[in-house]
Design a protein around this motif. Structure first.
Motif, PDB file in Angstrom:
ATOM      1  N   GLY A 255       1.728   4.553 -22.023  1.00 34.05           N
ATOM      2  CA  GLY A 255       2.029   4.206 -20.671  1.00 34.05           C
ATOM      3  C   GLY A 255       2.242   2.831 -20.083  1.00 34.05           C
ATOM      4  O   GLY A 255       2.803   2.721 -19.084  1.00 34.05           O
TER       5      GLY A 255
ATOM      6  N   SER B  91       7.918   3.531 -13.162  1.00 42.30           N
ATOM      7  CA  SER B  91       6.889   4.658 -13.241  1.00 42.30           C
ATOM      8  C   SER B  91       6.157   4.541 -14.729  1.00 42.30           C
ATOM      9  O   SER B  91       6.712   3.803 -15.701  1.00 42.30           O
ATOM     10  N   THR B  92       5.112   5.492 -14.790  1.00 43.63           N
ATOM     11  CA  THR B  92       4.607   5.830 -15.862  1.00 43.63           C
ATOM     12  C   THR B  92       4.200   7.149 -15.796  1.00 43.63           C
ATOM     13  O   THR B  92       4.083   7.868 -14.981  1.00 43.63           O
ATOM     14  N   VAL B  93       3.352   7.544 -16.920  1.00 41.73           N
ATOM     15  CA  VAL B  93       2.999   9.091 -17.158  1.00 41.73           C
ATOM     16  C   VAL B  93       1.727   9.327 -15.862  1.00 41.73           C
ATOM     17  O   VAL B  93       0.959   8.563 -15.543  1.00 41.73           O
ATOM     18  N   LEU B  94       1.955  10.422 -15.518  1.00 41.18           N
ATOM     19  CA  LEU B  94       0.962  11.131 -14.401  1.00 41.18           C
ATOM     20  C   LEU B  94      -0.440  11.146 -14.909  1.00 41.18           C
ATOM     21  O   LEU B  94      -1.464  10.804 -14.202  1.00 41.18           O
TER      22      LEU B  94
ATOM     23  N   SER C  24       5.624  12.598 -23.201  1.00 40.69           N
ATOM     24  CA  SER C  24       5.527  12.417 -21.815  1.00 40.69           C
ATOM     25  C   SER C  24       6.252  11.054 -21.215  1.00 40.69           C
ATOM     26  O   SER C  24       6.770  11.191 -20.386  1.00 40.69           O
TER      27      SER C  24
ATOM     28  N   ASP D 239       1.226  13.777 -24.482  1.00 36.34           N
ATOM     29  CA  ASP D 239       1.059  12.565 -24.056  1.00 36.34           C
ATOM     30  C   ASP D 239       0.943  11.504 -25.649  1.00 36.34           C
ATOM     31  O   ASP D 239       1.426  10.367 -25.582  1.00 36.34           O
TER      32      ASP D 239
ATOM     33  N   ASP E 262       9.206  10.837 -19.130  1.00 33.37           N
ATOM     34  CA  ASP E 262       9.110  10.097 -17.561  1.00 33.37           C
ATOM     35  C   ASP E 262      10.090   9.024 -17.645  1.00 33.37           C
ATOM     36  O   ASP E 262      10.979   8.659 -16.528  1.00 33.37           O
ATOM     37  N   THR E 263      10.382   8.011 -18.728  1.00 31.57           N
ATOM     38  CA  THR E 263      11.281   7.264 -18.586  1.00 31.57           C
ATOM     39  C   THR E 263      12.743   7.612 -18.660  1.00 31.57           C
ATOM     40  O   THR E 263      13.466   6.904 -17.650  1.00 31.57           O
TER      41      THR E 263
ATOM     42  N   THR F  96       2.675   5.948 -11.182  1.00 23.04           N
ATOM     43  CA  THR F  96       2.637   4.825 -11.737  1.00 23.04           C
ATOM     44  C   THR F  96       1.330   4.614 -11.903  1.00 23.04           C
ATOM     45  O   THR F  96       0.252   4.757 -11.551  1.00 23.04           O
TER      46      THR F  96
ATOM     47  N   ASN G 252      13.654  10.188 -16.995  1.00 25.94           N
ATOM     48  CA  ASN G 252      13.751  10.611 -15.614  1.00 25.94           C
ATOM     49  C   ASN G 252      13.796   9.607 -14.533  1.00 25.94           C
ATOM     50  O   ASN G 252      13.979   9.980 -13.246  1.00 25.94           O
ATOM     51  N   ASN G 253      13.339   8.390 -14.983  1.00 23.43           N
ATOM     52  CA  ASN G 253      13.056   7.541 -13.988  1.00 23.43           C
ATOM     53  C   ASN G 253      13.754   6.179 -14.320  1.00 23.43           C
ATOM     54  O   ASN G 253      13.007   4.981 -13.859  1.00 23.43           O
TER      55      ASN G 253
END
Ligand code: BEZ
Ligand code: FE
Length: 287
Positions: free
Chosen positions: A248, A98-101, A81, A76, A85-86, A231, A88-89
């Motif tokens: 994020g 989206s953003t990090v979980l 991360s 992170d 995320d970016t 998100t 893959n989305n």
């Protein structure tokens, strides 16, 4: 046949992967070797520095248990991360970004009825949160699940303070009806620090960074037949929006918690005091 040399180091090591049948694994290993060798050639670590790096990663692993994942935290704070995320989305339409979980989601948060208050410790400034879930053409989505969680007034999630906060404090899952609308009560989020009592904190402070995340509310919004979105909504005007420790923040995810100084409206939504109001709408796309 080529022996190992500084000049040809990565080519020589990659040779030993030439029989790898799994083409994806081969690509990953070859690229990792290229980049790691380039890193070492760039930095030219001393033997002591290299051992320090190995010990650092060892301590990172040793800090992990079923409640703490220091490797994810390292990913992170390095922006990895956020990048994964970016990638893959990638959005092609007007779908919500989206953003990090993050590490504080729990899978079995309690189901709540629309309008319920997820704040169980009574701390913080009351907030009424509402909006709707639609598809990319603006049609409301019925049966969308809205899973929300946030830190409390003191900047901690319930699972970080099992002996202090009520279990499942500031968490809940809401399900939209026909019109796609959702609404619930909570508190206005505050900025907080990511955990700094491990190797990630050591690195953050040694490098002159800060460990803070701007104030935010986490969401996972999902519905049958649509791509779920993981998100946050960030509080407009919060400190650290421009330097989130885990990268994020996205412009489209910043929204205003508006102050409402109207006791009649407060009563309508179920408060007996002034409060903040946040409207945030979600757009889900098909897979
Ligand atoms: C969070 O927002 O909960 C979070 C995300 C990444 C690292 C630490 C915390
Ligand atoms: Fe968070």
């Amino acid at each position: 046949m080529q022996y190992f040399s500084e000049e040809h180091s990565s080519e020589v090591v990659k040779q030993q992967y030439k029989n790898c049948k799994d083409q994806r694994l081969k690509k990953i290993m070859e690229s990792a070797i290229d980049h790691l060798h380039a890193f070492v050639k760039d930095v030219e670590p001393t033997q002591e520095e290299w051992i320090y790096m190995i010990e650092y990663l060892t301590k990172t692993g040793q800090k992990c248990d079923d409640k703490r994942q220091e490797f994810i935290l390292l990913s992170d704070v390095l922006g990895i991360s956020a990048l994964v995320d970016t990638i893959n989305n990638r959005k092609t339409l007007n779908a919500t970004e989206s953003t990090v979980l993050g590490p504080f989601h729990v899978k079995n948060a309690p189901k709540k009825s629309m309008g319920e208050n997820i704040n169980q410790d009574g701390k913080g400034e009351p907030a009424f949160i509402f909006g709707k879930v639609t598809d990319t053409e603006g049609n409301p989505i019925k049966g969308a699940e809205i899973d929300v969680w946030q830190a409390n007034e003191d900047g901690f999630y319930d699972i970080q303070q099992p002996d202090v906060q009520p279990e499942m404090n500031l968490r809940g899952v809401f399900t939209t009806e026909e019109n796609g609308k959702y609404w619930f009560k909570s508190v206005k989020p505050k900025f907080y620090s990511i955990p700094t009592d491990g190797p990630v904190g050591t690195m953050i402070f040694a490098t002159g960074r800060h460990p803070n995340r701007p104030a935010h509310l986490h969401y996972i919004v999902s519905a049958p037949g649509y791509k779920p979105v993981v998100t946050h909504v960030f509080v407009k005007g919060s400190e650290y929006l421009d330097s989130d420790a885990v990268f994020g923040v996205k412009d489209s995810l910043i929204s205003e918690y508006k102050f409402v100084d109207d006791i009649e409206r407060a009563k309508d939504v179920g408060f007996n005091t002034t409060y903040y109001e946040l409207e945030f709408n979600f757009v889900l796309e098909k897979p």
